[in-house]
Design an enzyme around this catalytic site. Structure first.
Site, PDB file in Angstrom:
ATOM      1  N   HIS A 231       0.745  -1.758  -0.056  1.00  0.00           N
ATOM      2  CA  HIS A 231       0.400  -0.368  -0.126  1.00  0.00           C
ATOM      3  C   HIS A 231       1.012   1.307   0.061  1.00  0.00           C
ATOM      4  O   HIS A 231       1.606   2.399   0.847  1.00  0.00           O
ATOM      5  CB  HIS A 231      -0.969  -0.277   1.214  1.00  0.00           C
ATOM      6  N   ASN A 234       0.922   4.722   2.458  1.00  0.00           N
ATOM      7  CA  ASN A 234       0.275   4.486   4.073  1.00  0.00           C
ATOM      8  C   ASN A 234       1.783   3.421   4.092  1.00  0.00           C
ATOM      9  O   ASN A 234       2.521   2.533   3.696  1.00  0.00           O
ATOM     10  CB  ASN A 234      -1.001   3.825   3.862  1.00  0.00           C
ATOM     11  N   GLY A 264      -9.396   6.886  -1.779  1.00  0.00           N
ATOM     12  CA  GLY A 264      -9.826   8.129  -2.097  1.00  0.00           C
ATOM     13  C   GLY A 264      -9.536   8.908  -0.759  1.00  0.00           C
ATOM     14  O   GLY A 264      -9.432   9.921  -0.687  1.00  0.00           O
ATOM     15  N   ASP A 287      -7.599  -3.872   0.222  1.00  0.00           N
ATOM     16  CA  ASP A 287      -7.430  -3.806   1.435  1.00  0.00           C
ATOM     17  C   ASP A 287      -8.696  -3.669   2.352  1.00  0.00           C
ATOM     18  O   ASP A 287      -9.107  -2.892   3.300  1.00  0.00           O
ATOM     19  CB  ASP A 287      -6.330  -2.411   2.478  1.00  0.00           C
TER      20      ASP A 287
END
Length: 387
Positions: A231, A234, A264, A287
């Site tokens: 990811h 993040n 988003g 996720d």
């Protein structure tokens, strides 16, 4: 684990005037009587020697076609978190797999987030011994932790983080290394440089994430065999013009594929556009958490609670912890936000994750588990349906 059988499959059909990600111009796809793709050829270049009897012709009029999605990071569904798997609730894997099939996913990696070694071992045992009948195929397991950097643990519980040593890695894997397909770890935690080569030798894809790694440390991990990033943006340092860090090193590496979340909230659309322009290899993940398939609201998550608002999950302290959005919602979002075209968006959820774990992409000799995609110019809406 045993192979899931397709819920439905096309047979004895010729699909014409169709667009296929990775192929130029309009194509025709011939699916034989056993449901296998025989040919993908430009329109007008049919090479079969004999036209089968009762061959059905489907004119897609410029719509897109693809394999179903592959989700390499999904933490649960329909109320069950995969770290909570037991023999008694293992039947829910069938329901979750069927749900995922219904929302366009062909295969997935049940993801075990940081928890006790006992929980990890129990869940791995359940998945290893599970006999699957239908729905999206379980392709293996993704271990997201417990070898994560404390400072970038995000929503992972600190009490279960472990040092990245050979002994601890072997203890976590136990007898189930063959079930584990991907493991996310923080490479800076291993001063010996032995763990990644060991995991690579077992056939486990090493993904870097929840990490404070510098660009130099990341490059060292890539040299040792790591090939993925978990990811993007993040749980890692942000891009900086004097320290590109883990993310910068991954984005610039020709053999590394970065996953990302397109709700988003985890990454705002502007930064996603930059990511897509700059990165050499990307794929979508959901996720998704245990409340996938359930409405927004407050749900238990280990011994804590999460709140789901518009499909994005947060702890009560505001920490992002995942989504409840199916994978293909990310495809629609990318198109709706104008971040990329239809072909690229479809590719990021279908062929790209397959490439990340060395699965075959859409091509002849593959089963025809296909999705049809239609883009409506007036509403700028992308829709799909299983064939």
């Amino acid at each position: 684990m045993t192979k899931a059988t397709p819920n439905s499959i096309l047979t004895n059909v010729d699909i014409i005037n169709v667009r296929v990600p990775g192929y130029q111009d309009l194509q025709m796809i011939w699916v034989n009587e056993t449901g296998i793709i025989e040919q993908i050829l430009p329109m007008g270049k049919v090479c079969r020697r004999v036209t089968p009897e009762d061959l059905q012709i489907l004119d897609f009029a410029g719509d897109w076609i693809s394999l179903g999605g592959v989700d390499l990071q999904i933490n649960g569904g329909l109320g069950l978190a995969f770290p909570d798997l037991t023999v008694k609730n293992a039947h829910m894997l069938e329901d979750i797999s069927q749900y995922l099939w219904n929302v366009g996913v062909d295969g997935y990696l049940p993801t075990l987030v940081t928890t006790s070694v006992e929980n990890i071992q129990r869940s791995l045992a359940v998945i290893s011994n599970y006999t699957q009948n239908s729905g999206a195929k379980i392709l293996g397991v993704h271990l997201e932790g417990p070898f994560l950097n404390y400072g970038k643990r995000g929503a992972h519980p600190a009490e279960y983080l472990l040092p990245l040593t050979m002994n601890e890695v072997k203890r976590v894997l136990g007898d189930y290394a063959s079930v584990v397909k991907v493991i996310t770890l923080a490479p800076e935690l291993d001063p010996t440089d032995k763990v990644i080569p060991y995991l690579h030798s077992l056939g486990i894809t090493v993904s870097l994430g929840h990490s404070q790694a510098t660009a130099e440390q990341a490059q060292n991990a890539f040299d040792q065999g790591a090939t993925m990033l978990t990811h993007a943006f993040n749980a890692m340092p942000p891009l900086h013009h004097r320290e590109p860090g883990l993310l910068g090193a991954a984005m610039n590496h020709p053999d590394v594929m970065c996953s990302f979340i397109a709700d988003g909230q985890h990454v705002v659309p502007t930064m996603l556009e930059i990511l897509l322009r700059a990165s050499k290899g990307l794929f979508l993940v959901s996720d998704a958490l245990a409340p996938l398939g359930l409405p927004d609201g407050v749900y238990p998550w280990d011994d804590r609670q999460i709140e789901i608002i518009n499909g994005t999950a947060r702890l009560f302290d505001g920490t992002l912890s995942g989504t409840t959005l199916p994978l293909l919602t990310g495809v629609k979002n990318l198109v709706k936000w104008g971040i990329c075209g239809v072909e690229k968006a479809i590719f990021l959820a279908t062929d790209a994750p397959r490439k990340a774990i060395n699965l075959p992409t859409i091509a002849p000799n593959q089963p025809a588990n296909l999705l049809r995609w239609h883009y409506e110019e007036e509403t700028q809406e992308l829709t799909w349906e299983r064939l």
